[in-house]
Write a protein that holds these residues in place. Structure first.
Motif, PDB file in Angstrom:
ATOM      1  N   ALA A  43      48.905  13.140  39.447  1.00 49.10           N
ATOM      2  CA  ALA A  43      50.405  13.717  39.858  1.00 49.10           C
ATOM      3  C   ALA A  43      50.715  14.474  38.968  1.00 49.10           C
ATOM      4  CB  ALA A  43      51.186  12.458  40.111  1.00 49.10           C
ATOM      5  N   HIS A  44      50.300  14.384  37.520  1.00 50.03           N
ATOM      6  CA  HIS A  44      51.081  15.206  36.545  1.00 50.03           C
ATOM      7  C   HIS A  44      50.427  16.733  37.033  1.00 50.03           C
ATOM      8  CE1 HIS A  44      52.042  17.572  33.106  1.00 50.03           C
ATOM      9  NE2 HIS A  44      51.266  16.886  32.339  1.00 50.03           N
ATOM     10  N   ASP A  45      49.065  16.852  37.081  1.00 55.50           N
ATOM     11  CA  ASP A  45      48.571  18.240  37.181  1.00 55.50           C
ATOM     12  C   ASP A  45      49.003  18.716  38.536  1.00 55.50           C
ATOM     13  OD1 ASP A  45      47.040  17.863  34.860  1.00 55.50           O
ATOM     14  OD2 ASP A  45      45.097  17.553  36.056  1.00 55.50           O
ATOM     15  N   LEU A  46      49.274  18.038  39.657  1.00 50.02           N
ATOM     16  CA  LEU A  46      49.665  18.607  40.797  1.00 50.02           C
ATOM     17  C   LEU A  46      51.099  18.867  40.586  1.00 50.02           C
ATOM     18  CD1 LEU A  46      48.448  15.884  43.368  1.00 50.02           C
ATOM     19  CD2 LEU A  46      47.547  18.219  43.310  1.00 50.02           C
ATOM     20  N   HIS A  47      52.092  18.594  39.889  1.00 56.14           N
ATOM     21  CA  HIS A  47      53.379  18.705  39.526  1.00 56.14           C
ATOM     22  C   HIS A  47      53.299  20.033  38.810  1.00 56.14           C
ATOM     23  CE1 HIS A  47      57.589  18.328  39.339  1.00 56.14           C
ATOM     24  NE2 HIS A  47      57.479  18.430  38.088  1.00 56.14           N
ATOM     25  N   VAL A  48      52.435  20.308  37.915  1.00 54.69           N
ATOM     26  CA  VAL A  48      52.408  21.444  37.401  1.00 54.69           C
ATOM     27  C   VAL A  48      52.014  22.819  38.140  1.00 54.69           C
ATOM     28  CG1 VAL A  48      51.038  22.675  35.306  1.00 54.69           C
ATOM     29  CG2 VAL A  48      51.871  20.461  34.943  1.00 54.69           C
ATOM     30  N   TYR A  49      51.146  22.593  39.086  1.00 55.51           N
ATOM     31  CA  TYR A  49      50.597  23.565  39.751  1.00 55.51           C
ATOM     32  C   TYR A  49      51.904  23.860  40.793  1.00 55.51           C
ATOM     33  CZ  TYR A  49      45.653  23.527  39.092  1.00 55.51           C
ATOM     34  OH  TYR A  49      44.384  23.877  38.373  1.00 55.51           O
ATOM     35  N   CYS A  50      52.190  22.779  41.142  1.00 56.99           N
ATOM     36  CA  CYS A  50      53.483  23.007  42.149  1.00 56.99           C
ATOM     37  C   CYS A  50      54.817  23.704  41.450  1.00 56.99           C
ATOM     38  CB  CYS A  50      54.123  21.626  42.582  1.00 56.99           C
ATOM     39  SG  CYS A  50      55.556  21.332  43.613  1.00 56.99           S
ATOM     40  N   MET A  51      55.021  23.220  40.245  1.00 60.11           N
ATOM     41  CA  MET A  51      56.246  24.105  39.409  1.00 60.11           C
ATOM     42  C   MET A  51      55.900  25.383  39.314  1.00 60.11           C
ATOM     43  SD  MET A  51      58.564  21.665  39.343  1.00 60.11           S
ATOM     44  CE  MET A  51      59.857  22.705  38.272  1.00 60.11           C
ATOM     45  N   THR A  52      54.759  25.998  38.903  1.00 67.94           N
ATOM     46  CA  THR A  52      54.187  27.225  38.788  1.00 67.94           C
ATOM     47  C   THR A  52      54.403  27.988  40.180  1.00 67.94           C
ATOM     48  OG1 THR A  52      52.474  26.638  37.102  1.00 67.94           O
ATOM     49  CG2 THR A  52      52.117  28.795  38.094  1.00 67.94           C
TER      50      THR A  52
END
Length: 149
Positions: A43-52
């Motif tokens: 979830a953390h990695d997905l959120h980073v991609y999402c925020m980018t």
């Protein structure tokens, strides 16, 4: 031989090409988020991609609303209704991006991806030739920089 000025003129003369390039980079960022889902990222990695992705789309649309659309509206009054529609799209897309940030799911990404693709295609069909015809005037801020080489 490029005397510096010629290169800058070519760069600024191609605003429509910059728009296409920005859209391509945003599409790549969407693909990166899909790949992260497919790779089983946490979830953390997905959120980073999402925020980018969300930050890049927001900056791009903010620059269009502040710089590109007023310029085109002043020079091409026949585009005013179309540009209002694009600005309305930007507001709707902002809502979709907010939902994606709150719940980074494949379903939310599917919604964002579909709406952005339709938006990009319409914008490119109508504005690229008009933008490429503009005289050089400086950076309109529509390019997307995402840390890629």
């Amino acid at each position: 031989m490029d005397d510096g000025y010629t290169g800058e003129t070519a760069r600024f003369r191609a605003y429509g090409n910059q728009l296409i390039g920005a859209h391509l980079r945003l599409r790549e960022m969407i693909d990166d988020l899909y790949d992260a889902f497919d790779d089983g990222r946490d979830a953390h990695d997905l959120h980073v991609y999402c925020m980018t992705l969300c930050g890049a789309v927001t900056r791009h649309h903010t620059a269009e609303d502040a710089n590109v659309f007023p310029l085109l509206s002043a020079r091409h009054p026949e585009l005013e209704a179309f540009l209002r529609g694009l600005k309305s799209d930007h507001n709707m897309i902002a809502s979709l991006l907010f939902r994606l940030q709150r719940s980074t799911t494949r379903e939310e990404l599917d919604a964002v991806s579909a709406v952005l693709e339709t938006h990009f295609i319409g914008e490119e069909k109508r504005l690229v030739s008009v933008l490429n015809a503009l005289e050089p005037m400086g950076d309109l801020g529509i390019e997307v920089f995402d840390g890629r080489a």
